[in-house]
Structures are given as C-alpha cells and as structure tokens.
Design an enzyme around this catalytic site. Sequence first.
Site, PDB file in Angstrom:
ATOM      1  N   GLU A  30      35.090  22.702  32.597  1.00 53.51           N
ATOM      2  CA  GLU A  30      33.821  22.794  33.319  1.00 53.51           C
ATOM      3  C   GLU A  30      32.732  22.976  32.270  1.00 53.51           C
ATOM      4  O   GLU A  30      32.950  23.623  31.229  1.00 53.51           O
ATOM      5  CB  GLU A  30      33.817  23.967  34.298  1.00 53.51           C
ATOM      6  CG  GLU A  30      34.865  23.864  35.401  1.00 53.51           C
ATOM      7  CD  GLU A  30      34.707  22.642  36.282  1.00 53.51           C
ATOM      8  OE1 GLU A  30      33.556  22.206  36.504  1.00 53.51           O
ATOM      9  OE2 GLU A  30      35.738  22.109  36.732  1.00 53.51           O
ATOM     10  N   HIS A 187      36.204  22.486  41.605  1.00 51.26           N
ATOM     11  CA  HIS A 187      35.354  22.685  40.424  1.00 51.26           C
ATOM     12  C   HIS A 187      35.541  24.042  39.761  1.00 51.26           C
ATOM     13  O   HIS A 187      34.774  24.394  38.856  1.00 51.26           O
ATOM     14  CB  HIS A 187      33.869  22.442  40.730  1.00 51.26           C
ATOM     15  CG  HIS A 187      33.591  21.039  41.164  1.00 51.26           C
ATOM     16  ND1 HIS A 187      33.940  19.939  40.399  1.00 51.26           N
ATOM     17  CD2 HIS A 187      33.013  20.544  42.296  1.00 51.26           C
ATOM     18  CE1 HIS A 187      33.584  18.836  41.036  1.00 51.26           C
ATOM     19  NE2 HIS A 187      33.030  19.174  42.184  1.00 51.26           N
TER      20      HIS A 187
END
Length: 288
Positions: A30, A187
């Site tokens: 990320e 995510h």
Amino acid sequence: MSSAAAPWAHAHHHLLLLQEFEFFLVLDFEATCEKDKRIYPQEIIEFPSVLVDGATGRIQSAFRRYVRPKYHPVLTPFCRDLTGIRQEDVDGGVDLGEALWLHDCWLQAATAGARKGGSLALVTWGDWDCRTMLESECLFKGIAKPAYFDRWVNLRVPFQAVIGGGGRATLQEAVRAAGLQWEGRLHCGLDDARNTACLLVEIMRRGAKIAITGSLAPLPIQHKEEEQQQPHTSLCGGAAGACFCYCGVASRGGVVAMAGPMQGRCYWGCGNWTPTMGAVCPYFLWSN
C-alpha cells in the site's frame, strides 16, 4: 479464507509434483495516495507478505511492517480511509531500507527448515508492486533490495488462463470468480496478500503450473545498426540526446510541479505512461 472456502488447506500433496517452486512469497504494497491526483513521489506505507508452501498450499508465515514516508509524511484523508492505515501507524513505522532488511530476516527464518536449494517465487496481483512501486522508490532513494524482488509471478496471467473473467478484473472480483470468499478489509495490504495467496492455491488446485511472468532483467544490448535506427528525443531543458525507457520506447520527459525540494527539476520516465494506468516500467532518470 474460511475453511469452507479452502478445502485444499488440508491435503493437496500433488502440488509438490506440479510446481517448480518450494515457496511462494505473496505481497501487496500500500502506498501514499490522493483522490483523483497522482502523488509524487509515491511511497510505500505498508509492507506485507505471506509465505505459502508450494507443496501443501498452507500459509507458513506472514510479515507486515508499516513504513514511514519521507516526502509526504502526513497521510491524506483519502489514503487513511482507503487503506485503514492510521497516521500513528506510519509515524511509528520504519524507513523502506529497514523494512526490506526486516523482511529479509523474517524470510530467512521462515524458510530455515527448507530443503537445501529450495526455490522461491514472488507473487503479486499485477505488475505494479515489483515493476513500478518498489523498483522506482528504491531507485529514487538509492536503496538496495534483495534480488528475489526482481522476478515475479503476475497472478493475473494464470488466473486468466485457468478461470478467465477478463484481464481487467480486480483482485476482489477474481477471488469471487474463483468461488472463494473474500476475507478482511479491501486495500489492507496484509488482507489483500492473504486473499491473493488463497487465490494462488485455488489456481494451483485447478492444475495450473505457476511460472515467472515478469522480470527487471535489463534488455539485450543492441547492435550499433539497431541503435542508429532508434529515434532521438530532446531532453528536458533543451539538451539533445537519445533516451529510452525499459519498454524500449522513447521515454517521457516532465517537470516536478509539486511544491517541495524537487520542484522544478526535470526528469525522464516511462514512455508508455498514461494518466489512467501510470507507468508500465520503472524507468526514472533526473535530467538536470
């Protein structure tokens, strides 16, 4: 994945005979981001990976470190909402070089009992993690990384071959198309890596042989006759020269517009860059 969705977790010993790799290292970074904008330079803020036994499909171990960004230390509200990463997570994180070192120590310990010469393949959903994100940040910051990050399996390729569903499917769509249940937060890097690992094992269970699909190996050296046929481009700032990215096409010049220490500097990037897809290769070079 839930036990109902993952029956292979208990016994699929035939995978050992099929796969050439003893371990699969599944990762999903990320990075700093902003809604409808491109942050430059983009930096990794979560460094997760999951180690999968290639013979049984079991997750052997997992790793995660939060990484403290240098150029955009304050996460945007969009980034926090998207990833679930809190400001205090990155404030208490390590820099990328230390994260790479810690990851390598973890990997050596996790594979310590493997047979001598056991092979390892990195697995990602797409090419962005290794070809673009990690490579560009390491080049930009002058950080050395282990060689196993330079070759990887883009799981989209065997997924498309075995299950289908279109080359533009998201990871979550692919997991569901495979008949699996998504678990965790979308995510969140570690949850994404775990779901990718389960998708990998399901693809192997269906008979796919997993092979390397991407590499950062340099392009073959061209002969002079071939080099003379290549077009010349103008460097940022007016200096003439030839400049080609790793895709083999004329690179794309630009100027850093964002306020900061690099504002106004000219650079060369991937010639196949587009606003929607970003860079195809990690080529980057300051021109002044």
